[in-house]
Scaffold this motif. Structure first.
Motif, mmCIF file in Angstrom:
data_model
loop_
_atom_site.group_PDB
_atom_site.id
_atom_site.type_symbol
_atom_site.label_atom_id
_atom_site.label_comp_id
_atom_site.label_asym_id
_atom_site.label_seq_id
_atom_site.Cartn_x
_atom_site.Cartn_y
_atom_site.Cartn_z
ATOM 1 N N ASP A 102 -24.938 8.158 3.555
ATOM 2 C CA ASP A 102 -24.713 7.826 2.143
ATOM 3 C C ASP A 102 -24.587 6.331 1.866
ATOM 4 O O ASP A 102 -24.017 5.939 0.861
ATOM 5 C CB ASP A 102 -23.513 8.586 1.579
ATOM 6 N N HIS A 154 -22.818 9.513 8.474
ATOM 7 C CA HIS A 154 -22.217 10.847 8.439
ATOM 8 C C HIS A 154 -23.129 11.870 9.114
ATOM 9 O O HIS A 154 -24.259 12.102 8.664
ATOM 10 C CB HIS A 154 -22.021 11.314 6.989
ATOM 11 N N HIS A 162 -12.470 13.060 8.884
ATOM 12 C CA HIS A 162 -13.632 12.399 9.480
ATOM 13 C C HIS A 162 -13.275 11.818 10.836
ATOM 14 O O HIS A 162 -12.294 11.082 10.973
ATOM 15 C CB HIS A 162 -14.140 11.293 8.548
ATOM 16 N N ARG A 176 -24.626 20.892 5.369
ATOM 17 C CA ARG A 176 -24.827 19.964 4.243
ATOM 18 C C ARG A 176 -25.972 20.419 3.341
ATOM 19 O O ARG A 176 -25.885 20.293 2.117
ATOM 20 C CB ARG A 176 -25.115 18.549 4.762
ATOM 21 N N ARG A 180 -24.762 23.276 1.336
ATOM 22 C CA ARG A 180 -23.807 22.801 0.347
ATOM 23 C C ARG A 180 -24.499 22.113 -0.818
ATOM 24 O O ARG A 180 -24.133 22.307 -1.980
ATOM 25 C CB ARG A 180 -22.791 21.841 0.980
ATOM 26 N N THR A 219 -25.569 13.746 0.567
ATOM 27 C CA THR A 219 -24.111 13.719 0.623
ATOM 28 C C THR A 219 -23.581 13.811 -0.810
ATOM 29 O O THR A 219 -24.336 13.679 -1.774
ATOM 30 C CB THR A 219 -23.609 12.399 1.224
ATOM 31 N N ARG A 220 -22.287 13.980 -0.919
ATOM 32 C CA ARG A 220 -21.716 13.995 -2.274
ATOM 33 C C ARG A 220 -21.873 12.635 -2.940
ATOM 34 O O ARG A 220 -21.941 12.547 -4.165
ATOM 35 C CB ARG A 220 -20.239 14.417 -2.215
ATOM 36 N N THR A 221 -21.933 11.577 -2.139
ATOM 37 C CA THR A 221 -22.164 10.248 -2.725
ATOM 38 C C THR A 221 -23.479 10.218 -3.503
ATOM 39 O O THR A 221 -23.552 9.612 -4.578
ATOM 40 C CB THR A 221 -22.187 9.176 -1.609
ATOM 41 N N MET A 258 -17.352 5.994 -9.574
ATOM 42 C CA MET A 258 -17.272 6.934 -8.450
ATOM 43 C C MET A 258 -15.988 7.750 -8.484
ATOM 44 O O MET A 258 -15.986 8.944 -8.229
ATOM 45 C CB MET A 258 -17.321 6.159 -7.126
ATOM 46 N N LYS A 259 -14.901 7.080 -8.791
ATOM 47 C CA LYS A 259 -13.613 7.760 -8.772
ATOM 48 C C LYS A 259 -13.601 8.947 -9.739
ATOM 49 O O LYS A 259 -13.227 10.058 -9.384
ATOM 50 C CB LYS A 259 -12.506 6.767 -9.140
ATOM 51 N N PHE A 296 -16.091 11.913 -8.755
ATOM 52 C CA PHE A 296 -15.573 12.822 -7.718
ATOM 53 C C PHE A 296 -14.509 13.737 -8.302
ATOM 54 O O PHE A 296 -14.487 14.937 -8.049
ATOM 55 C CB PHE A 296 -15.026 12.026 -6.516
ATOM 56 N N HIS A 328 -20.611 0.981 2.534
ATOM 57 C CA HIS A 328 -21.694 1.828 2.028
ATOM 58 C C HIS A 328 -22.741 1.011 1.266
ATOM 59 O O HIS A 328 -23.898 1.378 1.229
ATOM 60 C CB HIS A 328 -21.162 2.932 1.110
HETATM 61 P P1 AMP Z 1 -19.582 14.153 1.942
HETATM 62 O O1 AMP Z 1 -19.367 13.780 3.378
HETATM 63 O O2 AMP Z 1 -21.013 14.432 1.611
HETATM 64 O O3 AMP Z 1 -18.630 15.209 1.461
HETATM 65 O O4 AMP Z 1 -19.266 12.872 1.099
HETATM 66 C C1 AMP Z 1 -18.091 12.217 1.333
HETATM 67 C C2 AMP Z 1 -18.317 10.758 1.017
HETATM 68 O O5 AMP Z 1 -18.156 10.570 -0.364
HETATM 69 C C3 AMP Z 1 -17.294 9.897 1.671
HETATM 70 O O6 AMP Z 1 -17.709 9.496 2.931
HETATM 71 C C4 AMP Z 1 -17.217 8.709 0.734
HETATM 72 O O7 AMP Z 1 -18.242 7.807 1.053
HETATM 73 C C5 AMP Z 1 -17.540 9.332 -0.592
HETATM 74 N N1 AMP Z 1 -16.341 9.616 -1.414
HETATM 75 C C6 AMP Z 1 -15.516 10.663 -1.350
HETATM 76 N N2 AMP Z 1 -14.556 10.598 -2.298
HETATM 77 C C7 AMP Z 1 -14.790 9.450 -2.990
HETATM 78 C C8 AMP Z 1 -14.168 8.797 -4.095
HETATM 79 N N3 AMP Z 1 -13.109 9.319 -4.705
HETATM 80 N N4 AMP Z 1 -14.716 7.639 -4.518
HETATM 81 C C9 AMP Z 1 -15.785 7.113 -3.911
HETATM 82 N N5 AMP Z 1 -16.409 7.675 -2.873
HETATM 83 C C10 AMP Z 1 -15.929 8.827 -2.421
#
Ligand code: AMP
Ligand code: MN
Ligand code: MN
Ligand code: MN
Length: 274
Positions: free
Chosen positions: A13, A38, A74, A98, A101, A131-133, A148-149, A152, A248
Motif C-alpha cells: 500500500d 504487507h 502486524h 486479501r 476481502r 489493501t484497505r489503503t 485517511m482518518k 477508515f 507509505h
Molecule cells: P490492510 O492491511 O489492507 O487492512 O490495511 C491496513 C493499512 O491501512 C495499514 O497498514 C495502514 O497503512 C493503513 N491504515 C489503517 N488504519 C489507518 C488510519 N486510521 N489512517 C491511515 N491509514 C490507516
C-alpha cells in the motif's frame, strides 16, 4: 548510524516503486534499510537492483498480518530468505484472504450506494495487491471523505459498510514462517492497536512465549513517551529493538524515510543479531 526497517512500496500500500523507495533511503543517508510490504516480498528484487546500484545496504523484509486474541496485529519479518517455501506459502495464504476481502469490501460499499468500488480501487493500484489503503484513497478521490482518518472510521472498520472481518493466522504460525525463512519476527507499531498498556504487555508476553524476537521501539509517529514505554516493555519481555518509519508516501502523508530518532540502546538492536 541511520537505520529504517519498516517501509512500503506499491507492491503493497505504498505510493512509490521499490526503486524510488530505495532512492529515498539513499538520499536520507540510511546505513541499513528494509522494504517491508504487507504480505508480499514481490518488490524486493527491484529494490535490491537499485540498492546495489546506489550502494545501499538492503535487508529483506515483509510485514505480515496476524491474529492475536482475534485482533489483527502486524509482525515484521527481517532478514528473511525470500525463496523459502514455508514463508511464501504463508504469504500466498494471506494474499488469497486479501483478494476475498477486497470483494467483500466492494460489496459492502455497493450496498451503501458506492458503485464500482472494486474496479475503481484496482485502477488505483499499480500491482495485484489490494489493501484497505487503496480503498481509502479511492473513497477520498471520489469525494466521500476528506482524509485517511475519517475514511477508515466511516467506511473501512468494524460494522461500517466496508468493514470486513478477516481471520489471519495466529502469531505463532506467522512467527514460524519467518523463522523458517531465517528471519527475526518483530511486533510492529505496538501503540497503534487501540490496546491498553496492560493488553500490550499481555500481547508481548504471549509473543515472547511463542519465540517472537523483537519490538518496534521507534516509528515515525512515536511520541517520546511511547519510545520510553516501548523500551521498557522490550526489556521486560526480553525482546530486541527495531525501528522503522512505516513510510507509505501517499501525497497526503507526511512521514519521511530515515527521519527516525535513535534507539535508546544499540546493544539490543535487532540488526546486531541478524
Ligand atoms: P490492510 O492491511 O489492507 O487492512 O490495511 C491496513 C493499512 O491501512 C495499514 O497498514 C495502514 O497503512 C493503513 N491504515 C489503517 N488504519 C489507518 C488510519 N486510521 N489512517 C491511515 N491509514 C490507516
Ligand atoms: Mn500499510
Ligand atoms: Mn502495520
Ligand atoms: Mn507498515
Amino acid at each position: 548510524m541511520k537505520v529504517d526497517l519498516h517501509n512500503h512500496s506499491y507492491y503493497s500500500d505504498g505510493f512509490f516503486s521499490p526503486a524510488e523507495v530505495v532512492k529515498f533511503a539513499y538520499e536520507a543517508d540510511c546505513d541499513l534499510f528494509s522494504l517491508t510490504d504487507h504480505d508480499t516480498t514481490e518488490g524486493i528484487a527491484e529494490a535490491q537492483i537499485e540498492a546495489d546500484k546506489l550502494g545501499v545496504e538492503l535487508l529483506n523484509g515483509v510485514e505480515i498480518s496476524a491474529f492475536w486474541r482475534n485482533m489483527t496485529i502486524h509482525i515484521v519479518g527481517l532478514g528473511v530468505d525470500i525463496n523459502n517455501d514455508i514463508l511464501q506459502t504463508g504469504l500466498a495464504h494471506n494474499q488469497a484472504l486479501r483478494k476475498e476481502r477486497a470483494e467483500k469490501i466492494a460489496l459492502g460499499l455497493w450496498r451503501s450506494g458506492i458503485k464500482d468500488a472494486l474496479e475503481k480501487t484496482k485502477s488505483l493500484s499499480k500491482t495485484e495487491m489490494l489493501t484497505r489503503t487503496h480503498f481509502a484513497q479511492m473513497l477520498i478521490s471520489e469525494g466521500y471523505c476528506k482524509d485517511m482518518k475519517s475514511v477508515f472510521r466511516r467506511y473501512l472498520t468494524g460494522k461500517k459498510p466496508g468493514g470486513v472481518h478477516v481471520e489471519w493466522k495466529s502469531i505463532d504460525e506467522v512467527i514460524n514462517w519467518i523463522h523458517a525463512a531465517g528471519g527475526k519476527a518483530i511486533i510492529a507499531h505496538p501503540f497503534r492497536y487501540r490496546m491498553t498498556h496492560t493488553k500490550i504487555k499481555n500481547m508481548l508476553n504471549d509473543f515472547k512465549g511463542v519465540l517472537g524476537d523483537g519490538l518496534e521501539v521507534v516509528t515515525a509517529t512515536s511520541t517520546d513517551e511511547e519510545v520510553s514505554l516501548g523500551n521498557q516493555f522490550a526489556d521486560k519481555y526480553n525482546l530486541l529493538y527495531s525501528c522503522g518509519s512505516d513510510f507509505h508516501g501517499w501525497p497526503n502523508q507526511r512521514v519521511r524515510i530515515g527521519g527516525l530518532r535513535d534507539l535508546p540502546n544499540l546493544d539490543n538492536a535487532v540488526w546486531r543479531y541478524l
